[in-house]
Structure formats: C-alpha cells, structure tokens
Motif scaffolding. Structure first.
Motif, short mmCIF file in Angstrom:
data_model
loop_
_atom_site.label_atom_id
_atom_site.label_comp_id
_atom_site.label_asym_id
_atom_site.label_seq_id
_atom_site.Cartn_x
_atom_site.Cartn_y
_atom_site.Cartn_z
N LEU A 218 4.31 -1.27 3.55
CA LEU A 218 4.80 -1.63 2.22
C LEU A 218 5.56 -0.48 1.58
O LEU A 218 6.58 -0.69 0.92
N ILE A 219 5.08 0.74 1.79
CA ILE A 219 5.77 1.91 1.25
C ILE A 219 7.16 2.03 1.87
O ILE A 219 8.14 2.31 1.17
N PHE A 220 7.26 1.80 3.17
CA PHE A 220 8.57 1.85 3.83
C PHE A 220 9.52 0.80 3.25
O PHE A 220 10.68 1.09 2.96
N GLY A 221 9.02 -0.42 3.06
CA GLY A 221 9.84 -1.48 2.48
C GLY A 221 10.25 -1.18 1.06
O GLY A 221 11.38 -1.47 0.64
N HIS A 222 9.35 -0.58 0.30
CA HIS A 222 9.66 -0.24 -1.08
C HIS A 222 10.76 0.82 -1.15
O HIS A 222 11.68 0.71 -1.96
N LEU B 242 16.61 -5.15 -6.04
CA LEU B 242 15.67 -5.55 -7.08
C LEU B 242 14.71 -6.62 -6.56
O LEU B 242 13.50 -6.57 -6.82
N LEU B 243 15.23 -7.57 -5.80
CA LEU B 243 14.36 -8.60 -5.21
C LEU B 243 13.37 -7.98 -4.23
O LEU B 243 12.22 -8.41 -4.15
N GLY B 244 13.81 -6.97 -3.49
CA GLY B 244 12.91 -6.28 -2.58
C GLY B 244 11.80 -5.57 -3.31
O GLY B 244 10.64 -5.59 -2.88
N VAL B 245 12.11 -4.94 -4.43
CA VAL B 245 11.08 -4.27 -5.22
C VAL B 245 10.09 -5.29 -5.78
O VAL B 245 8.87 -5.07 -5.77
N LEU B 246 10.59 -6.41 -6.26
CA LEU B 246 9.70 -7.46 -6.77
C LEU B 246 8.80 -8.01 -5.66
O LEU B 246 7.62 -8.30 -5.90
N TRP B 247 9.35 -8.15 -4.45
CA TRP B 247 8.54 -8.60 -3.32
C TRP B 247 7.43 -7.60 -3.02
O TRP B 247 6.29 -7.98 -2.74
N CYS B 248 7.76 -6.31 -3.09
CA CYS B 248 6.75 -5.27 -2.84
C CYS B 248 5.64 -5.32 -3.88
O CYS B 248 4.46 -5.14 -3.55
N ILE B 249 5.98 -5.56 -5.13
CA ILE B 249 4.97 -5.67 -6.17
C ILE B 249 4.06 -6.85 -5.91
O ILE B 249 2.83 -6.76 -6.03
N ARG B 250 4.66 -7.97 -5.52
CA ARG B 250 3.86 -9.17 -5.24
C ARG B 250 2.95 -8.94 -4.03
O ARG B 250 1.79 -9.34 -4.03
N LYS B 251 3.47 -8.31 -3.00
CA LYS B 251 2.68 -8.04 -1.81
C LYS B 251 1.53 -7.08 -2.12
O LYS B 251 0.41 -7.25 -1.63
N ALA B 252 1.79 -6.06 -2.94
CA ALA B 252 0.74 -5.11 -3.31
C ALA B 252 -0.36 -5.81 -4.12
O ALA B 252 -1.55 -5.52 -3.94
N ALA B 253 0.02 -6.73 -4.99
CA ALA B 253 -0.98 -7.48 -5.75
C ALA B 253 -1.82 -8.35 -4.83
O ALA B 253 -3.03 -8.49 -5.02
N TRP B 254 -1.19 -8.91 -3.80
CA TRP B 254 -1.93 -9.73 -2.84
C TRP B 254 -2.89 -8.85 -2.03
O TRP B 254 -4.03 -9.23 -1.78
N GLY C 150 -6.30 -7.91 -3.66
CA GLY C 150 -7.39 -8.88 -3.62
C GLY C 150 -7.81 -9.28 -2.22
O GLY C 150 -8.77 -10.02 -2.06
N ALA C 151 -7.12 -8.80 -1.22
CA ALA C 151 -7.43 -9.19 0.16
C ALA C 151 -8.69 -8.50 0.65
O ALA C 151 -8.97 -7.35 0.30
N GLN C 152 -9.45 -9.21 1.44
CA GLN C 152 -10.66 -8.65 2.04
C GLN C 152 -10.31 -8.11 3.42
O GLN C 152 -10.35 -8.82 4.41
N MET C 153 -9.94 -6.84 3.47
CA MET C 153 -9.53 -6.21 4.73
C MET C 153 -10.32 -4.92 4.91
O MET C 153 -10.77 -4.31 3.94
N ASP C 154 -10.45 -4.49 6.17
CA ASP C 154 -11.08 -3.19 6.40
C ASP C 154 -10.09 -2.07 6.06
O ASP C 154 -8.90 -2.31 5.87
N ASP C 155 -10.59 -0.87 5.97
CA ASP C 155 -9.78 0.24 5.48
C ASP C 155 -8.58 0.54 6.38
O ASP C 155 -7.49 0.83 5.89
N GLU C 156 -8.76 0.47 7.68
CA GLU C 156 -7.66 0.79 8.60
C GLU C 156 -6.53 -0.24 8.49
O GLU C 156 -5.35 0.13 8.48
N ALA C 157 -6.88 -1.51 8.43
CA ALA C 157 -5.85 -2.55 8.31
C ALA C 157 -5.13 -2.45 6.97
O ALA C 157 -3.91 -2.61 6.90
N LEU C 158 -5.88 -2.17 5.91
CA LEU C 158 -5.27 -2.03 4.59
C LEU C 158 -4.34 -0.82 4.55
O LEU C 158 -3.24 -0.90 4.00
#
Length: 71
Positions: A46-50, A16-28, A31-39
């Motif tokens: 993130l999908i693997f961690g989820h 459950l903590l891992g899922v919550l971490w994934c949600i927080r990371k996805a929200a971050w 809003g991040a300014q990244m190029d498409d390949e890095a994103l």
C-alpha cells in the motif's frame, strides 16, 4: 500546449484517485482480521501504491504548470 494541459489534468486526476483508493484500502485493512506478517506485507504494498499515486499527481500538476507558463 493544450495537449500538455489535458495530459497533466488526466495525470493529476489519476493520482488523486489513486490516493483515494489507498485511503479506502487502509481503512479496510484497519478492520481486517489478519496476522501481523500478512498485514505488514499488505501495508508495504500500500505504501508503494501511495507513493506512486502521489508521484503521478505531482507530475500531472507539473505538466499543468508548464502548460500555463508556456501559454
């Protein structure tokens, strides 16, 4: 049987903590300014961690169920 229940509870909590971490990371990442390949690379990680977090929670709940049935 009590040990199986405790192990299952810990695994479920960690999942459950891992899922919550994934949600927080996805929200971050949203809003991040990244190029498409890095994103795309970050989202693939993130999908693997989820999936790992969901699997851990699932196995923990399975152990809890087994400990209740064997009681």
């Amino acid at each position: 049987m009590i040990a199986i229940a405790w192990i299952g509870g810990v695994m479920s909590t960690l999942g459950l903590l891992g899922v919550l971490w994934c949600i927080r990371k996805a929200a971050w990442l949203r809003g991040a300014q990244m190029d498409d390949e890095a994103l795309r690379a970050e989202l693939n990680r993130l999908i693997f961690g989820h999936m790992a977090a969901i699997g851990t929670a699932f196995l923990g709940l399975g152990l809890l169920t087994v400990s209740l049935l064997l009681r």
